[in-house]
Structure formats: structure tokens, C-alpha cells
Scaffold this motif. Structure first.
Motif, PDB file in Angstrom:
ATOM      1  N   UNK A  58      33.932 -10.202 -37.604  1.00  0.00           N
ATOM      2  CA  UNK A  58      33.961 -11.167 -36.503  1.00  0.00           C
ATOM      3  C   UNK A  58      35.185 -12.067 -36.629  1.00  0.00           C
ATOM      4  N   UNK A  59      35.423 -12.581 -37.847  1.00  0.00           N
ATOM      5  CA  UNK A  59      36.560 -13.482 -38.076  1.00  0.00           C
ATOM      6  C   UNK A  59      37.894 -12.755 -37.900  1.00  0.00           C
ATOM      7  N   UNK A  60      38.030 -11.561 -38.474  1.00  0.00           N
ATOM      8  CA  UNK A  60      39.294 -10.815 -38.416  1.00  0.00           C
ATOM      9  C   UNK A  60      39.670 -10.419 -36.995  1.00  0.00           C
ATOM     10  N   UNK A  61      38.667 -10.274 -36.117  1.00  0.00           N
ATOM     11  CA  UNK A  61      38.923  -9.845 -34.747  1.00  0.00           C
ATOM     12  C   UNK A  61      38.735 -10.964 -33.730  1.00  0.00           C
ATOM     13  N   UNK A  62      38.501 -12.188 -34.217  1.00  0.00           N
ATOM     14  CA  UNK A  62      38.300 -13.354 -33.354  1.00  0.00           C
ATOM     15  C   UNK A  62      37.264 -13.084 -32.264  1.00  0.00           C
ATOM     16  N   UNK A  63      36.131 -12.495 -32.666  1.00  0.00           N
ATOM     17  CA  UNK A  63      35.071 -12.194 -31.706  1.00  0.00           C
ATOM     18  C   UNK A  63      34.282 -13.466 -31.419  1.00  0.00           C
ATOM     19  N   UNK A  64      34.095 -13.777 -30.167  1.00  0.00           N
ATOM     20  CA  UNK A  64      33.310 -14.966 -29.816  1.00  0.00           C
ATOM     21  C   UNK A  64      31.815 -14.675 -29.876  1.00  0.00           C
ATOM     22  N   UNK A  65      31.425 -13.396 -29.726  1.00  0.00           N
ATOM     23  CA  UNK A  65      30.017 -13.017 -29.787  1.00  0.00           C
ATOM     24  C   UNK A  65      29.913 -11.698 -30.553  1.00  0.00           C
ATOM     25  N   UNK A  66      29.246 -11.718 -31.683  1.00  0.00           N
ATOM     26  CA  UNK A  66      29.133 -10.523 -32.529  1.00  0.00           C
ATOM     27  C   UNK A  66      28.358  -9.408 -31.841  1.00  0.00           C
ATOM     28  N   UNK A  67      27.598  -9.718 -30.808  1.00  0.00           N
ATOM     29  CA  UNK A  67      26.824  -8.705 -30.094  1.00  0.00           C
ATOM     30  C   UNK A  67      27.593  -8.076 -28.942  1.00  0.00           C
ATOM     31  N   UNK A  68      28.819  -8.527 -28.711  1.00  0.00           N
ATOM     32  CA  UNK A  68      29.588  -8.041 -27.564  1.00  0.00           C
ATOM     33  C   UNK A  68      30.756  -7.185 -28.042  1.00  0.00           C
ATOM     34  N   UNK A  69      30.464  -5.940 -28.424  1.00  0.00           N
ATOM     35  CA  UNK A  69      31.521  -4.987 -28.750  1.00  0.00           C
ATOM     36  C   UNK A  69      31.332  -3.800 -27.820  1.00  0.00           C
ATOM     37  N   UNK A  70      32.412  -3.113 -27.514  1.00  0.00           N
ATOM     38  CA  UNK A  70      32.358  -2.071 -26.512  1.00  0.00           C
ATOM     39  C   UNK A  70      32.978  -0.778 -27.016  1.00  0.00           C
ATOM     40  N   UNK A  71      32.404   0.328 -26.590  1.00  0.00           N
ATOM     41  CA  UNK A  71      32.894   1.654 -26.956  1.00  0.00           C
ATOM     42  C   UNK A  71      34.386   1.764 -26.638  1.00  0.00           C
ATOM     43  N   UNK A  72      35.147   2.283 -27.588  1.00  0.00           N
ATOM     44  CA  UNK A  72      36.591   2.457 -27.409  1.00  0.00           C
ATOM     45  C   UNK A  72      37.412   1.288 -27.914  1.00  0.00           C
ATOM     46  N   UNK A  73      36.784   0.135 -28.093  1.00  0.00           N
ATOM     47  CA  UNK A  73      37.482  -1.049 -28.605  1.00  0.00           C
ATOM     48  C   UNK A  73      37.862  -0.807 -30.067  1.00  0.00           C
ATOM     49  N   UNK A  74      39.018  -1.302 -30.482  1.00  0.00           N
ATOM     50  CA  UNK A  74      39.480  -1.134 -31.861  1.00  0.00           C
ATOM     51  C   UNK A  74      39.261  -2.429 -32.625  1.00  0.00           C
ATOM     52  N   UNK A  75      38.643  -2.314 -33.799  1.00  0.00           N
ATOM     53  CA  UNK A  75      38.377  -3.467 -34.640  1.00  0.00           C
ATOM     54  C   UNK A  75      39.168  -3.359 -35.932  1.00  0.00           C
ATOM     55  N   UNK A  76      39.671  -4.499 -36.408  1.00  0.00           N
ATOM     56  CA  UNK A  76      40.288  -4.556 -37.720  1.00  0.00           C
ATOM     57  C   UNK A  76      39.164  -4.757 -38.730  1.00  0.00           C
ATOM     58  N   UNK A  77      39.112  -3.872 -39.723  1.00  0.00           N
ATOM     59  CA  UNK A  77      38.096  -3.969 -40.769  1.00  0.00           C
ATOM     60  C   UNK A  77      38.793  -4.500 -42.014  1.00  0.00           C
ATOM     61  N   UNK A  78      38.473  -5.731 -42.429  1.00  0.00           N
ATOM     62  CA  UNK A  78      39.127  -6.313 -43.602  1.00  0.00           C
ATOM     63  C   UNK A  78      38.791  -5.528 -44.869  1.00  0.00           C
ATOM     64  N   UNK A  79      39.748  -5.466 -45.776  1.00  0.00           N
ATOM     65  CA  UNK A  79      39.529  -4.826 -47.065  1.00  0.00           C
ATOM     66  C   UNK A  79      38.572  -5.691 -47.863  1.00  0.00           C
ATOM     67  N   UNK A  80      37.652  -5.049 -48.543  1.00  0.00           N
ATOM     68  CA  UNK A  80      36.622  -5.756 -49.286  1.00  0.00           C
ATOM     69  C   UNK A  80      37.054  -5.891 -50.742  1.00  0.00           C
ATOM     70  N   UNK A  81      37.210  -7.112 -51.211  1.00  0.00           N
ATOM     71  CA  UNK A  81      37.530  -7.401 -52.614  1.00  0.00           C
ATOM     72  C   UNK A  81      38.694  -6.556 -53.140  1.00  0.00           C
TER      73      UNK A  81
END
Length: 185
Positions: A58-81
Motif C-alpha cells: 500500500x505504501x510503495x504504491x501510494x494506494x488510498x484504499x487497499x481494497x481498490x486494486x484492478x486487474x491489469x494494474x501494476x504494483x511495486x512489491x517491496x523487497x522483504x528484509x
């Protein structure tokens, strides 16, 4: 002879540059293309095995609502540790060309809470009628008859609709946003 040396040198440099540019840093973030039915918790489970990535996504993609994602949208997945994701993320795909069709105008945008989003969908699907039918789609939320298992009572329609929306969209607001974008939910 000079042209062969130039070609070989150019090819070698190009290959070296391609190798250099193609390598990834183990600490680099990844891109994930949202697939049909994805939720942030599902994506987090695919990558990490638990829900611990949701807030970071949510933070990495500046999402205002975590429930509002859409098919085809690209998300940045932060590296974990500092480690790469447990499971490889879906490859970034180019979006298919969109063919625009004239659509009927859609009424006012998303209301603020679940009950109003739920009512908004019910009004558009069946004018709020529990007895509405459209082929195999039954009732207030136009659910497939197989979901209702022969029990078309208002109580069962409400229970099944809540379960369907929670499982597919996560919330009535997300279902409404999908309806606004696609004309169905």
C-alpha cells in the motif's frame, strides 16, 4: 576487415550492456501485474506466505484504499528484509489494446460506506427486488442460481451476496468500483 572488427566490437559491447542492464540487484523491488481475483492479502501470501506485505505494498504504491486494486494494474512489491520474494512474481505484461465501446452513462460515483455501496449495486442489478430474475441470475444481487442452492429467501440472498463479495472483492466498495468500471460485478 575493419568493418568485421567494428561489428564484433559493437556486438560484444551490446551483449555486455544487455547483460549488465539485465541483471537485477537482490535488493531491487519487483513489479507485479494484478490478475483477475487478486487481493493484496493474496498477493502477500503468494510472495511472503503471510499478510505482512500488505502495508508495504500500500505504501510503495501510494494506494488510498487497499481494497481498490484492478486487474491489469501494476504494483511495486517491496523487497522483504533485503531478500528476493519467496515465489517469483508474475511477469510484467503489456496490456492488450483496449477497444472503447459506447456505454450508458453511470450514475454518481462511489458512496462512502458498505451499506450504501451494497444498496447501490442492488438498485442497478434488480431495482432492489428479491424476486427479480434474468435467466440463471436470481434476486436482489443477481446471483447465479447455483450459489443460492435453491434457497431464494431474502436472508439467504443477503448471506450469499456478502460472502461472494467478501471472497471476490474484499468489500462492497471494491465491488462497486468494479461495477462502475465494467458494468457488472
Amino acid at each position: 576487415m575493419k568493418s568485421i572488427k567494428t561489428i564484433l566490437l559493437g556486438t560484444t559491447l551490446a551483449a555486455g550492456l544487455a547483460f549488465f542492464m539485465g541483471t537485477t540487484d537482490a535488493h531491487a523491488d519487483s513489479l507485479y501485474t494484478i490478475q483477475k481475483g487478486d487481493t493484496l492479502s493474496g498477493i502477500s501470501h503468494k510472495i511472503k506466505g503471510d499478510n505482512s506485505l500488505i502495508d508495504q505494498i500500500v505504501k510503495a504504491n501510494s494506494l488510498s484504499d487497499a481494497n481498490m486494486i484492478f486487474e491489469g494494474e501494476k504494483l511495486t512489491i517491496p523487497t522483504v528484509d533485503g531478500t528476493a520474494p519467496v515465489e517469483p512474481v508474475a511477469p510484467v505484461q503489456e496490456a492488450a489494446p483496449v477497444v472503447e465501446e459506447a456505454a450508458a452513462p453511470v450514475a454518481a460515483q462511489a458512496p462512502a460506506d458498505s451499506s450504501s455501496a451494497k444498496e447501490w449495486i442492488a438498485q442497478r442489478e434488480s431495482s432492489g427486488s428479491y424476486s427479480a430474475t434474468n435467466g440463471r441470475y436470481i434476486g436482489r444481487y443477481q446471483l447465479d442460481a447455483s450459489y443460492l442452492n435453491g434457497d431464494y429467501s431474502p436472508e439467504n440472498q443477503e448471506r450469499v451476496a456478502d460472502s461472494y463479495v467478501a471472497g471476490r472483492y474484499g468489500s462492497w466498495e471494491a465491488a462497486q468500483a468494479f461495477w462502475i468500471a465494467n458494468g457488472w460485478y
